[in-house]
Design a protein around this motif. Sequence first.
Motif, PDB file in Angstrom:
ATOM      1  N   LYS A  35      22.251 -21.610  49.828  1.00 45.02           N
ATOM      2  CA  LYS A  35      22.757 -21.544  51.571  1.00 45.02           C
ATOM      3  C   LYS A  35      23.055 -20.049  51.653  1.00 45.02           C
ATOM      4  O   LYS A  35      22.787 -19.301  52.488  1.00 45.02           O
ATOM      5  N   ALA A  76      21.888 -17.277  54.131  1.00 44.69           N
ATOM      6  CA  ALA A  76      22.790 -16.492  54.999  1.00 44.69           C
ATOM      7  C   ALA A  76      22.530 -15.049  55.013  1.00 44.69           C
ATOM      8  O   ALA A  76      22.359 -14.506  56.044  1.00 44.69           O
ATOM      9  N   VAL A 105      24.184 -17.707  61.020  1.00 42.63           N
ATOM     10  CA  VAL A 105      24.868 -18.116  59.869  1.00 42.63           C
ATOM     11  C   VAL A 105      26.062 -19.272  60.050  1.00 42.63           C
ATOM     12  O   VAL A 105      26.242 -20.312  59.582  1.00 42.63           O
ATOM     13  N   TYR A 112      26.176 -23.143  58.908  1.00 41.58           N
ATOM     14  CA  TYR A 112      26.751 -23.456  57.639  1.00 41.58           C
ATOM     15  C   TYR A 112      27.528 -24.699  57.628  1.00 41.58           C
ATOM     16  O   TYR A 112      28.264 -25.121  58.604  1.00 41.58           O
TER      17      TYR A 112
END
Lengths: 172, 332
Positions: free
Chosen positions: A3, A7, A168, A172
């Motif tokens: 992740k 990002a 992002v 997230y």
Amino acid sequence: MLKMLGAVLVIAATTLAGWLQARQYANRPQQIRRLILALKRLETEIMYGFTPLPDALDRIGEQSGGAVGSIFHRAAQNMKPPDNRTAQEALQLALEAGWKTTAMKAVEQDIMRQFSYTLGTSDRKDQLGHIATAVRQLESEEHEAREEQNRYEKMFRSLGLLFGAFIVIILY
Amino acid sequence: MDPNWLSVFPDRLRHLLQKLPPSVFTRLEEVRIRESRPLEVNTGGRFYFLTADGGITRDAEAAFKPDKQDSSRLLDLITNHSLYTMEEELRKGFITIPGGHRIGLAGRTVLGGGKVEHIRDISGFNIRIAREVCGAADQVLPLLLDFKQKSVLHTLILSPPQQGKTTLIRDLARQISSGTWRHPEARWPGLKVAIVDERSEIAGCRDGVPSYDVGPRTDVMDGCPKAEGMMMMIRSMSPEVMVVDEIGRPEDAEALVEALHAGVRVIATAHGADIDDIGSRPVLSKLVDSGFFQMYVTLRRSDQGLTFRLWDAKRRGIPLIPPGMKGREADA
């Protein structure tokens, strides 16, 4: 972990995009200025040098350099054998082929296209008149382009980063 | 290989001309383009119109008619895309392209102070194709020799346009300069020749260097007004023989007299149909009356080729056999 990597990639991509867009805003007035200088050189070549167009454009292409220079080079090439195109066609084809590599917009291209109709087809006085008209129009475009640069260049540079951060945060 | 004059034609016209029958193509002398009127070619006194598929016809209706685009393209090509470099030429009404081919122009004139300043809306073109004919002067030269001075006589060549004056004096210049006198008793070396080439037709100069063979000892003043050029040549190049084309203005006569006093031999041409014509031309008649020229040559072209006649200083016709040569030798 993955992740995190995503990002970073997203932020890098949007930052780069914003940066490139900002550069376009910075390049446009610069290239218009180059075009104006090139036309002024053409004026000298015509007025004092009596230089035939293909040679004059070649010389100007060399001095201008970059994307603008290569347009003039290409126009000169189109005029010479074996193509033997008219000055008007030669410049228009060169504009079409080379314009994409510049940061300039359609307005400037239009001015140059208008200019091509009279290129080389009249006496010196007349040629100078047409060059002066084109230069004046380009100058007003240059002015506008500078204003746009002031307004948008910094904005796009930071906007890229911010937009990336925004995506992002949402994902997230 | 295509002759170099073809390259000034836009594609469409060039293809048409290339389709001409070889017998016509190799003898082409003029190509005439008139906007929206038939395309015409001339060969040795005959004319033809071209049809759209490259054939020849005499029927104006069936002929191919060049349009505005053809003529503007042609103008663009003959001026090297730069009409502004041709202001002087436009004032005179013709442009000389590399190879010495002359292109006459017709259109609407722009006046400035009562004089022609420029031609615009150019719609009529006459491309005169110059040909180098080495040997064109073979028969004339032996008759023009001055044995006492080991030089050539002051000569005026007269003919109507299109009869080969320029071709003749180009070859004369070449042979005088290289010293091929074509006479068994003429055994002196070549002379220094100066050509004043106002229209760039005699030597066909490109960037100052003659594109025709004008001989090893020949200097060319290119694109220079004749009277001024003659004076410049006399002062600076010490010529022994001066060659000029198409005299006719008062200042030309003055320069010729100057050349005479400087001891320079002159070979000049002028427009005129016959030897009697020159009496009625003010400038020429003065020169003739003063006995300046020692020899006159008139030219006429027929289907058999170039024929010429000679006249002495008093304008009496003289036979075509050079002094000291028998008839048979002259033929050979």
